[in-house]
Design a protein around this motif. Structure first.
Motif, short mmCIF file in Angstrom:
data_model
loop_
_atom_site.label_atom_id
_atom_site.label_comp_id
_atom_site.label_asym_id
_atom_site.label_seq_id
_atom_site.Cartn_x
_atom_site.Cartn_y
_atom_site.Cartn_z
N LEU A 2 0.86 -1.17 0.00
CA LEU A 2 0.00 0.00 0.00
C LEU A 2 0.90 1.23 0.00
O LEU A 2 1.81 1.33 0.83
CB LEU A 2 -0.87 -0.03 1.25
CG LEU A 2 -1.99 0.97 1.40
CD1 LEU A 2 -2.99 0.85 0.26
CD2 LEU A 2 -2.69 0.76 2.73
N HIS A 48 -7.48 2.20 -5.47
CA HIS A 48 -6.91 3.50 -5.10
C HIS A 48 -7.93 4.35 -4.36
O HIS A 48 -9.13 4.08 -4.41
CB HIS A 48 -6.42 4.25 -6.34
CG HIS A 48 -7.53 4.58 -7.29
ND1 HIS A 48 -8.00 3.69 -8.22
CD2 HIS A 48 -8.29 5.69 -7.42
CE1 HIS A 48 -8.98 4.22 -8.89
NE2 HIS A 48 -9.19 5.44 -8.42
N GLU A 56 -3.72 7.10 -2.37
CA GLU A 56 -3.29 5.77 -1.94
C GLU A 56 -3.54 4.81 -3.10
O GLU A 56 -4.53 4.94 -3.81
CB GLU A 56 -4.10 5.30 -0.72
CG GLU A 56 -3.94 6.17 0.49
CD GLU A 56 -4.93 5.81 1.59
OE1 GLU A 56 -5.78 4.92 1.39
OE2 GLU A 56 -4.83 6.42 2.65
N GLU A 58 -2.89 0.45 -4.17
CA GLU A 58 -2.51 -0.86 -3.66
C GLU A 58 -2.21 -1.81 -4.81
O GLU A 58 -2.93 -1.83 -5.82
CB GLU A 58 -3.63 -1.44 -2.79
CG GLU A 58 -3.26 -2.75 -2.15
CD GLU A 58 -4.29 -3.23 -1.15
OE1 GLU A 58 -3.93 -4.07 -0.31
OE2 GLU A 58 -5.46 -2.78 -1.20
N VAL A 64 2.82 -0.90 -8.63
CA VAL A 64 2.56 0.33 -7.89
C VAL A 64 3.59 1.40 -8.23
O VAL A 64 3.24 2.55 -8.51
CB VAL A 64 2.53 0.04 -6.37
CG1 VAL A 64 2.57 1.32 -5.56
CG2 VAL A 64 1.30 -0.78 -6.01
N THR A 95 -3.61 -8.56 0.94
CA THR A 95 -4.24 -7.74 -0.09
C THR A 95 -5.52 -7.15 0.49
O THR A 95 -5.98 -7.58 1.55
CB THR A 95 -4.58 -8.57 -1.35
OG1 THR A 95 -5.49 -9.62 -0.98
CG2 THR A 95 -3.33 -9.15 -1.98
N GLU A 97 -5.88 -4.25 1.74
CA GLU A 97 -5.57 -3.43 2.91
C GLU A 97 -6.01 -1.97 2.75
O GLU A 97 -6.17 -1.28 3.75
CB GLU A 97 -4.08 -3.50 3.24
CG GLU A 97 -3.65 -4.85 3.79
CD GLU A 97 -4.34 -5.18 5.09
OE1 GLU A 97 -3.94 -4.66 6.14
OE2 GLU A 97 -5.31 -5.97 5.05
N ILE A 98 -6.23 -1.52 1.53
CA ILE A 98 -6.66 -0.13 1.33
C ILE A 98 -7.99 0.10 2.03
O ILE A 98 -8.25 1.19 2.54
CB ILE A 98 -6.69 0.24 -0.16
CG1 ILE A 98 -6.73 1.76 -0.34
CG2 ILE A 98 -7.83 -0.45 -0.89
CD1 ILE A 98 -6.44 2.23 -1.75
#
Length: 119
Positions: A2, A48, A56, A58, A64, A95, A97-98
C-alpha cells in the motif's frame, strides 16, 4: 503493498500545457497537475483512493511504482521540477488493505466505548 503518495510541480513550466497556461499564476493552485497524476492512477485499474493531500494505491511492488512514476511524469510539464512524497506499507501476503485497515480501525473505535476515547 500500500502506497500513499503526493506529487506536485514547482517552478515555472517550460512548455506548459494549455490548462496550465490558463490557470491564474498567482493563486498557487496545482489542481490541474494533480488531476493529471490522478488520471494516471485511475487508468491503472489498481485499487486507489484520493484525499485532499494524498493518493493511496494498492498492488504489487513493480506495478505500484510504475504507476507512481507515470503519475510523476504526468506532472512534469506543469513545472520546472516535481516534488514527490511517498509512504509505503509493505506487508507480504496481504491484499485488500486499502479498505481493510480502515474497517479494522472503525471496528476498534466502535468497541472502545466512550471511556477510553474521552481521556
Amino acid at each position: 503493498m500500500l502506497i500513499a503518495f503526493s506529487v506536485a510541480p514547482s517552478g515555472t513550466p517550460r512548455h506548459a500545457p494549455s490548462a496550465a497556461r490558463a490557470a491564474d499564476p498567482d493563486d498557487g493552485s496545482v489542481h490541474d497537475a494533480v488531476a493529471a497524476a490522478v488520471a494516471v492512477v485511475r487508468a491503472s485499474g489498481l485499487p486507489h483512493r484520493t484525499t485532499s493531500m494524498f493518493t493511496e494505491i494498492e498492488g504489487e511492488w513493480d506495478e505500484v511504482f510504475a504507476v507512481v512514476k507515470a503519475a510523476t511524469d504526468a506532472v512534469l510539464p506543469f513545472g520546472s521540477r516535481v516534488s514527490l512524497v511517498l509512504k509505503a506499507d509493505i506487508r507480504p501476503g496481504y491484499t485488500g488493505e486499502i479498505d481493510g485497515k480502515i474497517e479494522r480501525l472503525e471496528r476498534a473505535l466502535e468497541g472502545e466505548g466512550d471511556t477510553k476515547l474521552s481521556r
